[in-house]
Structure formats: C-alpha cells, structure tokens
Design an enzyme around this catalytic site. Structure first.
Site, PDB file in Angstrom:
ATOM      1  N   ARG A 181      71.855   0.517 133.792  1.00  0.00           N
ATOM      2  CA  ARG A 181      72.705   1.835 133.229  1.00  0.00           C
ATOM      3  C   ARG A 181      73.305   2.641 134.383  1.00  0.00           C
ATOM      4  NH1 ARG A 181      73.556   1.084 128.434  1.00  0.00           N
ATOM      5  NH2 ARG A 181      71.920   0.082 127.007  1.00  0.00           N
ATOM      6  N   LYS A 192      72.853  -7.029 119.578  1.00  0.00           N
ATOM      7  CA  LYS A 192      71.806  -8.188 119.339  1.00  0.00           C
ATOM      8  C   LYS A 192      71.080  -7.846 118.023  1.00  0.00           C
ATOM      9  CE  LYS A 192      67.877  -8.522 121.425  1.00  0.00           C
ATOM     10  NZ  LYS A 192      66.985  -8.831 122.474  1.00  0.00           N
ATOM     11  N   LYS A 235      61.698   4.936 131.500  1.00  0.00           N
ATOM     12  CA  LYS A 235      62.601   3.804 131.429  1.00  0.00           C
ATOM     13  C   LYS A 235      62.564   2.797 132.391  1.00  0.00           C
ATOM     14  CE  LYS A 235      63.937   4.989 127.356  1.00  0.00           C
ATOM     15  NZ  LYS A 235      65.225   5.215 126.484  1.00  0.00           N
ATOM     16  N   GLU A 236      63.669   1.923 132.724  1.00  0.00           N
ATOM     17  CA  GLU A 236      63.632   0.977 133.788  1.00  0.00           C
ATOM     18  C   GLU A 236      63.467   1.574 134.975  1.00  0.00           C
ATOM     19  OE1 GLU A 236      65.639   1.111 131.275  1.00  0.00           O
ATOM     20  OE2 GLU A 236      66.363  -0.723 130.779  1.00  0.00           O
ATOM     21  N   ASN A 261      62.607 -17.611 122.572  1.00  0.00           N
ATOM     22  CA  ASN A 261      61.746 -16.279 122.431  1.00  0.00           C
ATOM     23  C   ASN A 261      62.465 -15.329 121.703  1.00  0.00           C
ATOM     24  OD1 ASN A 261      60.019 -14.657 123.801  1.00  0.00           O
ATOM     25  ND2 ASN A 261      61.183 -14.408 125.645  1.00  0.00           N
TER      26      ASN A 261
END
Ligand code: DC
Length: 662
Positions: free
Chosen positions: A400, A25, A352-353, A98
């Site tokens: 992940r 991205k 992290k997540e 966004n």
C-alpha cells in the site's frame, strides 16, 4: 510486474480512461460456493483468477457441479450449474491447496449434506486450525474425522445424523470464517429455524457483512440479533440470481479514485469497472472520504466514475477507523489539499505490514510535507510550491505504501518520485503500475539517449540500463539494418532512396524481447552480420529513409521510460531527452571488441580489416549531411575504453539519479 530495485515515476500531468481492477478474493470464493449450492445456472462475471479460486473450481467440478470457464470468450467469466438440493458426487477426494476460503465452507457444506469426502491441502493448510468449526458441526451431528493431527486438516467427512433444534455455538474470536462457513452451509438443511450463537467477541465483522450480503443475493435472508445470534429461517433455499458480478477490490480502487480527484482535466474522468458505490466491501466507504476532499464521484450499477471537483482538494479531519487500509490513500491526497488534513483513530496502522504511521510520516516528509504523528493519528500539511522535493520512497515491503505514493508524481513542482522495491505491490495487485501507466499522461516520457560510433558498446550499455530501470529499449541501428536486409530480400538497391524510404515506412517488424521478426521470420542474427552493418550505414545516409523511420522510433517512448541507442537519438529523434550520453572508445579497443565478438560466434575475422571497416563506417556516419554522428550539445561524454560494463552502467545510473534529484 516491475521486478527492478526501484521504479522512477516522471512528473505526471493528467489521467483519463478506464481501468478494470482485480476482483475481490473473499467475494470470489463465496460466490462460487453459493452458485454451486443453488438451483440453476449462475454466470459469474469478473471472477478473480488466483490459486484459491482455481482449487475451488476443481473441487466443485469433482462434486458434480457444471463448470464452464471463459463464458462467451471472456476469461474472467465462469458459469456454475449448481447442485440445487441434489447430492454431491461421492466418494470424492478434494485437494484445496492453501485456500482457507475453500476449506472452511466446503467442510461445513459437505458435512451437512453428507457423503464420503476427503479434504486436504498443502502442508501449510494442515497447520491452519479448523477445530472450532469442526466442534460446531459435530454439535449438530456431523461426522468429521481428523486424518492427520487433531484440530487441523486433512479431514474425512461422512453422513450426518442432524439435530438442529438446539442453537449451534461457534467461536467468533479466532476467525470469522467459521461463522461464514456455518452461515453458508445451514440453509441447505433449514427444515426448521436454525440459530447460531457466537461465543466471544466477533472479529472481522465486515467479512460477515459480505457473507450476509451475498446470501441475500442467493435468496437467503439471515436474521441477526446484534453480532451474537444469527437465525436461518425454516424453508430457506438457495436460488441462483442468474448472473452476478464479483466486485473489484475496493482497497485497490482507492488509488484510482484518488487519481480521478487529483489529475483529471475538464471533461475527462477515470472510470473504474467492476465496482459500485453499493459495494459490500468495507473500504468502499473511501468514496465518502474522497468526496469530502472534493472528488466528484458518480456510481453506476457496476462502475464508478471520478473527476476533479474542488481544486485544490479540501483538507479534512476524519475518523478513519472504518477504512484503515484505504485511509493511507487519503494521507497522500492531503498533499494536494489546502490546509492540514488529520486522519484519526488509525492506531491499527502501527501493526500492519509495517508501522504505517511511522512509515507514512517519514516518506511524506521526504516530499517536503509537514507531518505530525501520534499514537493513533497523523496530520499532513502539504509543502509550498517551491518546497516540493523529488524523493526516493522507501516501501517497507508494504504494497500500500508503494501504491499510494505513486500518486505523489502529480506534484505541481514537476518533481520525480522514485518507488523502491516496486514488486511489493504483488501482494494484492501485481499489475498496479501497468494499470496506472495505462491511464496517466506524463509531462513527457523520459528518454535516455546513448549515441556513439560503431562497436562502442552502446547496445550493451543501453539495454543494461533499460533493464535496471524497467524502461523500454530501442536499438535504432537495428531499424537501419532491417531496412538494408528487407531491401536485399526484395531486390531493392541500397542506392535507391525512394524505394528504400517506401520500404522503411512500412517495415513489417516486430520486437519480442531480444528477438526481431521481419515478416514473421526471426532475423535477430541475420541483421547482426557485418554485411548488414555496412548496408545499414549506406541506407542511413538518405534523408527520406531517416524520415520514414522517425515515427517508428518515437513509438518506443512509453512509460515509465525509454533508453534509446544509435547515432542521432540525442540530436534528432529525442532532442528534449533529459539525459544524453555520447559513448566512445578508441578505434583499437572497438576493433578488438568486435573481433572477440565475432570469434566467439565462430565467425572468422581479421583485426586489421575490422578496424579499417569501422573507421570507414565512422567516417560515413559522421560526415553525412543528414543527422550525422556527433554529440548533442548537452550530451555527457563517456569514453569507456578502460571501463568494465558495470562501471559504465553505474556511471549512467548516477547521471540519471542526479538528473531526477532523488
Ligand atoms: O548501431 P549499429 O551498428 O547497429 O548501426 C548500423 C548503422 O545504422 C550505422 O552504421 C549507422 C546507422 N544508424 C544511424 O544512421 N542512425 C542511428 N540512430 C542508428 C544507426
């Protein structure tokens, strides 16, 4: 995307083939803007198709750039004809959704070029700070007004009175995107050397590296003094490279690099298109780590090719600070290494997540591995062959974890792996499992057979189970019904074995979800009639007809699995299926179900004659010589006369789960 509660991966055996991964991205939107600011036409290959790139493309079109989507018929190829020193079309109102990667650099570029621009986005975009960038741009004389709240978009941009002699100060400790925006904009006005000074510790340096690298490709060499001062030289000007490839996402690539190292066989490989070893994303250095473990990796201009080198893999002890995301893949590769692998300097995993050190430890242990966890490292020792366990992997809403644990399905003990909440991969790679399935081979595709007499509820049960597991569904009865219908349409008698077999071998049928097309006509309803049911029962007695339909039935067996219903699924078509259900209900119950079904469709029916018909059909189906209706020796019998459909589905799910041992 698999939208199921879990996804069961059967034991996988090997992998080979080519994958194309989604583009990065950050690279996509930078390249779009650079192409828009350059002289000439740039063909951009493999552009990521996402909301963020779509708003950028629309904005560039509004500003007067040439935008050609789908160049030469390739949907991910886009050509941009840049402004090349010309002025952007103005006035213009740009809606940027966004996309921070569009809002920040466009603000910088348009405010140095000048004009009359209004930049806005979705409500969330209006809560994302841009004040540090606007402050930096105002220092050099740009005209920018906040039209909503101070410090946030929406913005109004006018014509600047540029003063470029003093160094421009920008904060580096909030978002590296502000520095990126200045670096992309200032070459447009480099009538003299321009200095940018970073205030505070610069975060996310790999992203600045990406910016610098892409600038070079468009003819701009920025001088850098540590991470404090950046200089754009006098006379810098953007030149299109003609064509440019957006790299595939390097973190996503780690799973397929690991796949090549773990599962390719002699003379086969995994080829990843869209990424080379010289990629500019930080996670590309996963390649070095994978090599240390034994992967054989070669790199072309725009692809990587991976095959098995050392086997078993070699255990490593590695500082993984530079590849925190991709290092999770190493922890799963460690299951296939000889000895203990230690991954160090990964404290960032904790924030992290999810707490990734805790999560990886728990889930690797479920598979039988010995794991030591500490504040900033993890050590993984694989299980002995007889200690591997089937496991249901919890994924903590962390894409992940889901992706890297899919690699555990290659375990040498042939144990299944269940991935919970598989749709969490959508964050970066919605089609991850589909891509994986396109290159892996299982020991065998799991098939759940549901056989039984007419109107026992096989179809409903089998299709519900398939839906729950994300498996394909085969209604084999429909194939016999289709043969009967096609025969009727073409004037072939239901007694003509040779004629019917010829027809069945080349049935022009397409299954699209619930819809069945014969010769492109929707026959979904037509084949459900009592007449076609009886016809199917008649044509299905002929061995040549059954033979002709065998290959078509086998073709439904695809990863992650198949639920097949019929009369001979478990006995003849899929004799090695791991789970076979023989579904019955007493004749009175079945006749009543069929009666209700017909009445609800507005078709008149008589209970007595329905029961007589289905008993006649049962007799023919079970007494015929070829593949008669009977339970397979290893079938589980289920009489659902007194059960709800949910109870029957739960029964099959439980049987399946205990077969897998997860
Ligand atoms: O399941 P159904 O009612 O759609 O099946 C129609 C007929 O097709 C059934 O009476 C027998 C035949 N059939 C078969 O012989 N073998 C199968 N695997 C499925 C159906």
């Amino acid at each position: 995307m698999f939208n199921t509660a879990y996804l069961d991966l059967p034991p996988l055996q090997s992998a080979a083939g080519t994958v194309q991964l989604p583009g990065s991205k950050s690279i996509s939107n930078r390249v779009l803007l650079l192409a828009a600011l350059s002289r000439g036409r740039t063909v951009i290959h493999d552009l990521l198709d996402s909301d963020d790139t779509r708003v950028m493309l629309t904005a560039l079109e509004q500003l007067g750039c040439g935008v050609e989507r789908g160049v030469a018929g390739v949907p991910t190829d886009v050509a941009i004809t840049g402004l090349g020193g010309g002025v952007p079309k103005s006035p213009a109102k740009l809606f940027l959704g966004n996309a921070g990667t569009a809002m920040r650099p466009l603000t910088a570029a348009l405010s140095v070029l000048g004009g009359d621009f209004a930049l806005s986005g979705v409500p969330r975009m209006h809560e994302r700070p841009i004040g540090d960038l606007v402050d930096a741009l105002r220092q050099l004389g740009c005209q920018i007004d906040y039209t909503g709240n101070d410090g946030f978009p929406p913005l109004k941009i006018g014509t600047p009175g540029l003063k470029l002699d003093a160094p421009i100060a920008v904060r580096g400790d909030v978002s590296s995107q502000f520095l990126t925006a200045l670096l992309l904009a200032l070459p447009l006005v480099a009538k003299q050397d321009i200095h940018i000074d970073v205030i505070g510790e610069l975060i996310s340096k790999p992203y600045i590296e990406i910016t610098l690298n892409l600038l070079t490709k468009f003819g701009i060499n920025v001088k850098r003094d540590g991470w404090q001062r950046f200089t754009i030289s006098q006379g810098a000007s953007y030149q299109s490279p003609g064509e440019i490839w957006v790299e595939a996402d390097a973190s996503s690539a780690s799973y397929f690099i690991a796949l090549g190292a773990i599962s390719t066989t002699t003379n086969s490989s995994i080829r990843i298109e869209g990424l080379s070893e010289n990629a500019i994303q930080g996670d590309i250095r996963f390649v070095d780590a994978a090599r240390l473990m034994g992967a054989q990796i070669t790199s072309g201009a725009n692809h990587l090719e991976i095959s098995k080198g050392a086997w078993p893999l070699k255990a490593i002890d590695l500082d993984c600070n530079h590849i925190p995301d991709a290092a999770m893949t190493l922890a799963v590769m460690a299951l296939y290494a000889e000895g203990t692998t230690t991954l160090r300097n990964i404290a960032s995993w904790r924030v992290k997540e999810t707490d990734r050190i805790a999560a990886m430890t728990t889930e690797l242990r479920k598979l039988g591995a010995t794991v030591v966890e500490a504040q900033d490292f993890i050590s993984v020792t694989p299980p002995a062959l007889n200690a591997w366990k089937a496991a249901s992997i919890h994924t903590y809403d962390d894409h992940r974890i889901a992706m890297c644990f899919s690699l555990a399905a290659f375990n040498p003990a042939s144990k299944a792996v269940r991935i919970e909440d598989p749709k969490c991969v959508a964050k970066t790679f919605p089609d991850y499992f589909e891509t994986l399935f396109s290159v892996v081979k299982p020991s065998s595709v799991p098939v759940i057979c549901v056989d039984g007499p007419t109107a026992s509820g096989k179809g409903t049960l089998a299709s519900r189970v398939a839906q729950q597991l994300g498996f394909s569904y085969l209604d084999s009865g429909a194939l016999y019904r289709l043969t009967a219908l096609a025969a009727k349409q073409q004037g072939i008698s239901w007694d003509d074995e040779a004629g019917l077999a010829k027809l069945a071998a080349h049935l022009p049928v397409v299954f699209e979800g619930q819809t069945v097309l014969l010769n492109e006509d929707d026959v979904s309803e037509l084949i459900r009639s009592e007449e076609m049911g009886m016809g199917a029962s008649k044509v299905s007695v002929f061995p040549a007809v059954r033979e002709a339909l065998t290959a078509l039935q086998h073709s439904f067996a695809r990863l992650p699995g198949l639920v097949a219903d019929g009369r001979d699924m478990g006995t003849v078509i899929f004799p090695t299926a791991p789970l076979k259900i023989f579904l019955t209900a007493n004749a009175a119950t079945r006749a009543e179900r069929r009666y209700k079904q017909l009445i609800s469709k507005g078709i008149s029916a008589k209970l007595d004659s329905l029961r007589a018909d289905l008993e006649a059909r049962d007799l023919r189906d079970s007494s015929r010589a070829s593949a008669p209706l009977k339970p397979a020796e290893d079938a589980v019998l289920l009489d659902n006369s007194g059960q709800t459909i949910e109870e029957s589905v739960a029964f099959v799910s439980n049987q399946w789960q205990s077969k897998l041992g997860v």
